[in-house]
Design a protein around this motif. Sequence first.
Motif, short mmCIF file in Angstrom:
data_model
loop_
_atom_site.label_atom_id
_atom_site.label_comp_id
_atom_site.label_asym_id
_atom_site.label_seq_id
_atom_site.Cartn_x
_atom_site.Cartn_y
_atom_site.Cartn_z
N THR A 1 0.82 -1.21 0.00
CA THR A 1 0.00 0.00 0.00
C THR A 1 0.86 1.26 0.00
O THR A 1 0.61 2.20 -0.76
N LEU B 1 2.47 1.85 -3.46
CA LEU B 1 1.52 2.35 -4.45
C LEU B 1 1.20 3.82 -4.20
O LEU B 1 1.14 4.61 -5.14
N ARG B 2 1.03 4.20 -2.95
CA ARG B 2 0.78 5.61 -2.63
C ARG B 2 2.00 6.47 -2.92
O ARG B 2 1.88 7.57 -3.46
N LEU C 1 -0.11 6.13 -7.08
CA LEU C 1 -1.08 5.17 -7.64
C LEU C 1 -0.80 4.91 -9.12
O LEU C 1 -1.61 5.26 -9.98
N LYS D 1 -7.31 -2.79 -2.87
CA LYS D 1 -7.82 -1.44 -3.05
C LYS D 1 -7.00 -0.45 -2.25
O LYS D 1 -6.76 -0.66 -1.06
N VAL D 2 -6.57 0.62 -2.92
CA VAL D 2 -5.81 1.70 -2.28
C VAL D 2 -6.45 3.02 -2.69
O VAL D 2 -6.47 3.35 -3.89
N ASP D 3 -7.02 3.74 -1.74
CA ASP D 3 -7.62 5.05 -2.00
C ASP D 3 -8.60 5.02 -3.19
O ASP D 3 -8.47 5.79 -4.13
N VAL E 1 -8.80 3.06 -5.63
CA VAL E 1 -8.24 2.50 -6.88
C VAL E 1 -8.02 1.02 -6.64
O VAL E 1 -7.38 0.63 -5.67
N TYR F 1 -6.46 -2.65 -7.64
CA TYR F 1 -5.33 -3.29 -8.31
C TYR F 1 -5.54 -4.79 -8.33
O TYR F 1 -6.05 -5.37 -7.37
N GLN G 1 -3.50 -1.66 -12.28
CA GLN G 1 -4.81 -1.03 -12.03
C GLN G 1 -5.83 -1.72 -12.92
O GLN G 1 -5.69 -1.75 -14.13
#
Length: 146
Positions: free
Chosen positions: A26, A29-30, A34, A60-62, A64, A66, A83
Amino acid sequence: MRGSLWWRWWRAAKGTEKPASSLVLTSHLRQRGLPHWTSYFVRYSDVTSDQRGKSHFNWKVDDVNYHILRTGCWPYIKYHCSQRPYQDLSTDDKLFRALKVMNLGLPCLAYGFGASLLISFQEDVKTPEGTVTIYFLYEEDRGARH
């Protein structure tokens, strides 16, 4: 047992608590803003492998989503992230897991050995639990779409 509360307490008492591999995922990715995709290795010895047994899954990150392809390739865990819209990946996950079991994990071990020879770039990922170095076969083009 490594996942037990006692084990986590013991590691924390010894000062050897490591960030979870999911937290590194996570955070990476941030930190990358992203990206459309990324692919990296992280050393088993640098993280707590909290996604053990997962091979293909959604992450899921924010807001979005994946699709994550994950494999253990000692001494690393390999992540490939793309993504993609949410999709039920449970059948794929079971298939990949069965293939790894059927071939006794030997290709994964060979992949880890080969990666050790070919890794040419690294990056530090900052997590709330500390900084972890991740590794790449080559430096990624941060704006790449494919």
